[in-house]
Design a protein around this motif. Sequence first.
Motif, PDB file in Angstrom:
ATOM      1  N   ALA A   9       0.881   8.738  -3.462  1.00  0.00           N
ATOM      2  CA  ALA A   9      -0.207   9.567  -3.987  1.00  0.00           C
ATOM      3  C   ALA A   9      -0.298  10.891  -3.244  1.00  0.00           C
ATOM      4  N   PHE A  10      -0.223  10.841  -1.907  1.00  0.00           N
ATOM      5  CA  PHE A  10      -0.298  12.089  -1.144  1.00  0.00           C
ATOM      6  C   PHE A  10       0.998  12.884  -1.254  1.00  0.00           C
ATOM      7  N   PHE A  39       0.819  -1.211   0.000  1.00  0.00           N
ATOM      8  CA  PHE A  39       0.000   0.000   0.000  1.00  0.00           C
ATOM      9  C   PHE A  39       0.858   1.269   0.000  1.00  0.00           C
ATOM     10  N   ILE A  90      -0.254   4.729  -1.506  1.00  0.00           N
ATOM     11  CA  ILE A  90      -1.044   5.752  -0.809  1.00  0.00           C
ATOM     12  C   ILE A  90      -0.147   6.915  -0.406  1.00  0.00           C
ATOM     13  N   VAL A 149      -4.750   1.845  -6.895  1.00  0.00           N
ATOM     14  CA  VAL A 149      -5.845   0.905  -6.643  1.00  0.00           C
ATOM     15  C   VAL A 149      -6.038  -0.029  -7.828  1.00  0.00           C
ATOM     16  N   LEU A 168      -3.828   7.886  -6.799  1.00  0.00           N
ATOM     17  CA  LEU A 168      -4.559   6.898  -6.003  1.00  0.00           C
ATOM     18  C   LEU A 168      -5.290   5.909  -6.893  1.00  0.00           C
TER      19      LEU A 168
END
Length: 323
Positions: free
Chosen positions: A9-10, A3, A6, A273, A269
């Motif tokens: 992405a941020f 993951f 995540i 995913v 994101l």
Amino acid sequence: MDFSFIALAFGQIISFQTIAYALAALGLAVQFGFTGLLNFGQAGFMAVGGYAFAISTVKLGFPFWLSLLLTIAASVVFALILGVPTLRLRADYLAIVTIAAAEIVRYTVKTPELIPVTGGSDGINGSSSTFDALNPIPPGSYGFGVLTYDENDLWIIIVGWVFVVLVALFVRQLMRSPWGRIVKGIREDEDAVRSLGKNVFGYKMQALVLGGVLGGLAAVINIIPTSLQPDNYGTQTTFFLLTIILLGGATTVFGPLVGAIVFWVVLSLADGVLSLGVQYHFLPISSVQQGPVRFIIVGVALMLIVIFRPSGLVGKKREAFFA
């Protein structure tokens, strides 16, 4: 499952890509959101500015500040060449001409005859040398985990965001000035502004030049950490910018900044995913289809925003509908 996407992405919140698109979108907001010019060729301004900087830096060996001035000058010249014969056009006709102009620029720099100057389809590498030479940050790694940056990446992020904020404050004050009120009037009803004795063509040209210069400077921020590739400045780039200003608010100054952050975070994101879904067979798509599907997700999100919040995330409702 991994993951880490995540955090990545941020991490787009402060990335150089977000900075570049925020600045270019701010220029497009000056043209489209405030003045009403349906410019579909902002990618062309980015290409012109990027090539002016890269050629003067890499090919001619100019110092950073002189290359930056040449970038601004090239963007102004391109705006004049594009604007003089086209700014009397309205709506769809202006959009067609500007998108064609951007494509002409992209195909021109890829022609075999110009490869010694423009690098052709391979573009130009090494544009960061003069900018990195100004870096006062000590060598090393900064950050943590997947969000680790070297001194040069951190330098462009700091300088880029400071510059974007300063430009946003400048545009904010400009739009509150008499000049800003006139261009907003042109957006609403240019015939009414013309009847008051104002030179509508002149104000349109000024807005086109200002927005184009911001687009050219955005390309500089975009190519310094990477390289200059002509295919990065196709029509897709302009549509990304239009999505960003509609997402944040086309008639606001800080809307493009918010829109750029949200756009790249959501896009990253969605990509993460989808990658998990393809890897563990949760989704009935292949890795080849992953790229187009993420743009479908962003497109659906944009449709919902236009339907339920046409003024954008930080836009003003009273300015959501304009001519």
